[in-house]
Write a protein that holds these residues in place. Structure first.
Motif, mmCIF file in Angstrom:
data_model
loop_
_atom_site.group_PDB
_atom_site.id
_atom_site.type_symbol
_atom_site.label_atom_id
_atom_site.label_comp_id
_atom_site.label_asym_id
_atom_site.label_seq_id
_atom_site.Cartn_x
_atom_site.Cartn_y
_atom_site.Cartn_z
ATOM 1 N N LEU A 212 0.845 -1.206 0.000
ATOM 2 C CA LEU A 212 0.000 0.000 0.000
ATOM 3 C C LEU A 212 0.878 1.253 0.000
ATOM 4 C CD1 LEU A 212 -2.716 1.531 0.255
ATOM 5 C CD2 LEU A 212 -2.434 1.378 2.751
ATOM 6 N N TYR A 213 1.879 1.262 0.859
ATOM 7 C CA TYR A 213 2.738 2.453 0.925
ATOM 8 C C TYR A 213 3.529 2.637 -0.369
ATOM 9 C CZ TYR A 213 1.758 3.751 5.773
ATOM 10 O OH TYR A 213 1.151 4.201 6.931
ATOM 11 N N GLU A 214 3.958 1.522 -0.965
ATOM 12 C CA GLU A 214 4.669 1.625 -2.255
ATOM 13 C C GLU A 214 3.744 2.204 -3.330
ATOM 14 O OE1 GLU A 214 7.669 -2.182 -1.603
ATOM 15 O OE2 GLU A 214 6.240 -2.232 -3.268
ATOM 16 N N GLU A 215 2.523 1.703 -3.342
ATOM 17 C CA GLU A 215 1.546 2.173 -4.345
ATOM 18 C C GLU A 215 1.239 3.659 -4.132
ATOM 19 O OE1 GLU A 215 0.013 0.790 -6.941
ATOM 20 O OE2 GLU A 215 0.008 -1.375 -6.687
ATOM 21 N N LEU A 216 1.068 4.057 -2.863
ATOM 22 C CA LEU A 216 0.719 5.459 -2.593
ATOM 23 C C LEU A 216 1.883 6.383 -2.935
ATOM 24 C CD1 LEU A 216 -1.325 5.241 0.748
ATOM 25 C CD2 LEU A 216 -2.193 5.739 -1.542
ATOM 26 N N GLU A 217 3.098 5.910 -2.686
ATOM 27 C CA GLU A 217 4.259 6.754 -2.997
ATOM 28 C C GLU A 217 4.418 6.894 -4.512
ATOM 29 O OE1 GLU A 217 7.909 5.701 -1.005
ATOM 30 O OE2 GLU A 217 8.540 7.809 -1.040
ATOM 31 N N GLN A 218 4.139 5.804 -5.203
ATOM 32 C CA GLN A 218 4.208 5.859 -6.675
ATOM 33 C C GLN A 218 3.108 6.786 -7.219
ATOM 34 O OE1 GLN A 218 3.772 2.057 -8.604
ATOM 35 N NE2 GLN A 218 4.360 2.903 -10.586
ATOM 36 N N LEU A 219 1.937 6.690 -6.606
ATOM 37 C CA LEU A 219 0.822 7.565 -7.002
ATOM 38 C C LEU A 219 1.212 9.031 -6.800
ATOM 39 C CD1 LEU A 219 -2.323 7.832 -7.682
ATOM 40 C CD2 LEU A 219 -2.666 7.918 -5.213
ATOM 41 N N GLU A 220 1.851 9.317 -5.694
ATOM 42 C CA GLU A 220 2.273 10.695 -5.412
ATOM 43 C C GLU A 220 3.237 11.198 -6.492
ATOM 44 O OE1 GLU A 220 5.480 11.499 -2.557
ATOM 45 O OE2 GLU A 220 4.029 12.686 -1.433
ATOM 46 N N GLY A 221 4.252 10.400 -6.791
ATOM 47 C CA GLY A 221 5.260 10.806 -7.784
ATOM 48 C C GLY A 221 4.625 11.021 -9.148
ATOM 49 N N ASP A 222 3.753 10.082 -9.529
ATOM 50 C CA ASP A 222 3.136 10.173 -10.847
ATOM 51 C C ASP A 222 2.189 11.374 -10.932
ATOM 52 O OD1 ASP A 222 2.624 8.482 -13.477
ATOM 53 O OD2 ASP A 222 0.726 9.336 -12.819
ATOM 54 N N LEU A 223 1.417 11.568 -9.873
ATOM 55 C CA LEU A 223 0.429 12.656 -9.891
ATOM 56 C C LEU A 223 1.108 14.031 -9.861
ATOM 57 C CD1 LEU A 223 -2.591 12.590 -10.138
ATOM 58 C CD2 LEU A 223 -2.794 12.565 -7.649
ATOM 59 N N HIS A 224 2.203 14.149 -9.141
ATOM 60 C CA HIS A 224 2.924 15.423 -9.128
ATOM 61 C C HIS A 224 3.395 15.783 -10.538
ATOM 62 C CE1 HIS A 224 4.001 15.593 -4.556
ATOM 63 N NE2 HIS A 224 2.828 16.092 -4.808
ATOM 64 N N LEU A 225 3.939 14.793 -11.231
ATOM 65 C CA LEU A 225 4.448 15.050 -12.582
ATOM 66 C C LEU A 225 3.290 15.327 -13.556
ATOM 67 C CD1 LEU A 225 7.315 15.250 -13.520
ATOM 68 C CD2 LEU A 225 7.245 12.852 -14.234
ATOM 69 N N HIS A 226 2.221 14.585 -13.397
ATOM 70 C CA HIS A 226 1.009 14.737 -14.216
ATOM 71 C C HIS A 226 0.457 16.167 -14.073
ATOM 72 C CE1 HIS A 226 -3.351 12.826 -14.733
ATOM 73 N NE2 HIS A 226 -3.189 13.873 -15.504
ATOM 74 N N VAL A 227 0.305 16.605 -12.823
ATOM 75 C CA VAL A 227 -0.234 17.943 -12.559
ATOM 76 C C VAL A 227 0.740 19.011 -13.068
ATOM 77 C CG1 VAL A 227 -0.808 19.578 -10.704
ATOM 78 C CG2 VAL A 227 -1.736 17.263 -10.648
ATOM 79 N N HIS A 228 2.022 18.748 -12.899
ATOM 80 C CA HIS A 228 3.026 19.693 -13.409
ATOM 81 C C HIS A 228 2.864 19.884 -14.916
ATOM 82 C CE1 HIS A 228 6.807 21.508 -14.523
ATOM 83 N NE2 HIS A 228 7.135 20.447 -15.221
ATOM 84 N N LYS A 229 2.723 18.790 -15.646
ATOM 85 C CA LYS A 229 2.609 18.887 -17.106
ATOM 86 C C LYS A 229 1.348 19.659 -17.501
ATOM 87 C CE LYS A 229 5.124 14.575 -17.816
ATOM 88 N NZ LYS A 229 5.012 13.154 -18.209
ATOM 89 N N GLU A 230 0.259 19.457 -16.746
ATOM 90 C CA GLU A 230 -0.979 20.173 -17.091
ATOM 91 C C GLU A 230 -0.906 21.643 -16.653
ATOM 92 O OE1 GLU A 230 -4.087 17.670 -15.500
ATOM 93 O OE2 GLU A 230 -3.854 16.216 -17.128
ATOM 94 N N ASN A 231 -0.583 21.854 -15.371
ATOM 95 C CA ASN A 231 -0.597 23.246 -14.847
ATOM 96 C C ASN A 231 0.454 24.141 -15.508
ATOM 97 O OD1 ASN A 231 -2.425 22.359 -12.985
ATOM 98 N ND2 ASN A 231 -1.355 23.196 -11.214
ATOM 99 N N ASN A 232 1.643 23.602 -15.717
ATOM 100 C CA ASN A 232 2.776 24.462 -16.067
ATOM 101 C C ASN A 232 3.208 24.365 -17.526
ATOM 102 O OD1 ASN A 232 3.001 25.318 -13.328
ATOM 103 N ND2 ASN A 232 3.942 23.358 -12.860
ATOM 104 N N VAL A 233 2.741 23.338 -18.233
ATOM 105 C CA VAL A 233 3.156 23.197 -19.636
ATOM 106 C C VAL A 233 1.933 23.268 -20.561
ATOM 107 C CG1 VAL A 233 4.509 21.833 -21.279
ATOM 108 C CG2 VAL A 233 5.059 21.730 -18.836
ATOM 109 N N LEU A 234 0.933 22.419 -20.310
ATOM 110 C CA LEU A 234 -0.219 22.369 -21.227
ATOM 111 C C LEU A 234 -1.155 23.581 -21.080
ATOM 112 C CD1 LEU A 234 -1.996 20.847 -23.304
ATOM 113 C CD2 LEU A 234 -3.113 19.708 -21.377
#
Ligand SMILES: [Fe+2]
Ligand SMILES: [Fe+2]
Length: 247
Positions: A212-234
């Motif tokens: 669970l903790y591995e999945e949540l940490e991966q979710l955090e990393g992926d979502l941060h990058l995802h939001v970055h691409k939308e908020n700051n690039v797209l």
């Protein structure tokens, strides 16, 4: 590479996404707070900016040594709007649709089994479930409303037309809603990190707890990058495109 401390931290991650992990560890929010400079963020986290630059330079050196690729600037950083949307859908939306059911189930199971001894797991389950519920609606809004409208704008530009009339008014309106939802998701992720003590599994934690903790940490990393691409690039490109077509 020298680091300009007056540049928005979002640009530092666009130049080299491998910096995301370090910024995350330092408590620097490069996605929702990405327009603030490195100097401003250093002040916010109470670290001298020279220390932060030194840590980034060290991370860059390590990443470069580990990577066979000489340049770290990814293709999406210079992609056009349709390509960027396709990339976000392929990489981040696909990941979420695939993993969200398993993460939800795991958070429920681990809270049921270990919640008595680790009451924070009950709160982690509540926040995770609420986050996944919000993400479910959020992804649908982007896939069914915002991204198709955006593609209508790029098609209008290619055809030499003016901006089409949208039922939501300007595209800035749905973008504003997405930005708010990104902020909510960022707050939920920060709370999950705090409650889990930086995803540290206790000694009596079982394999599911660890997973669970591995999945949540991966979710955090992926979502941060995802939001970055939308908020700051797209999104800035889409708003610029709409303004161009409207004028
Ligand atoms: Fe998205
Ligand atoms: Fe989004």
């Amino acid at each position: 590479m020298s680091i300009d401390t007056d540049r928005p931290v979002a640009d530092l991650v666009t130049d080299d996404p491998r910096r995301a992990r370090l910024l995350n560890d330092l408590g620097i929010d490069f996605c929702c707070g990405g327009q603030r400079s490195l100097a401003a963020w250093s002040e916010e986290i109470g670290r001298p900016v020279e220390d932060v630059v030194a840590a980034l330079a060290e991370a860059d050196r390590t990443a470069l040594a580990d990577s066979a690729v000489a340049t770290a600037r990814p293709a999406w950083a210079d992609a056009n709007v349709p390509e960027l949307i396709e990339h976000i859908l392929d990489v981040h939306h696909t990941y979420l649709w695939e993993r969200m059911p398993a993460i939800r189930e795991l958070a429920d199971k681990v809270a049921s089994v270990h919640g008595d001894h680790h009451p924070e797991l009950i709160e982690i389950r509540r926040i995770t479930t609420a986050l996944l519920d919000e993400l479910d609606g959020h992804l649908r809004k982007e896939e069914q409303i915002l991204f198709p409208l955006t593609l209508q704008l790029t098609e209008a530009e290619a055809a030499g037309d003016r901006a089409p009339a949208f039922h939501c008014g300007r595209i800035a309106n749905p973008i504003r809603v997405m930005l708010l939802e990104h902020d909510h998701a960022g707050e939920a992720l920060a709370e999950l990190r705090r409650l889990s003590n930086g995803y540290t599994v206790p000694e009596d934690g079982c394999a599911s707890y660890r997973l669970l903790y591995e999945e949540l940490e991966q979710l955090e990393g992926d979502l941060h990058l995802h939001v970055h691409k939308e908020n700051n690039v797209l999104f800035p490109q889409v708003l610029e495109l709409e303004n161009r077509l409207a004028s």
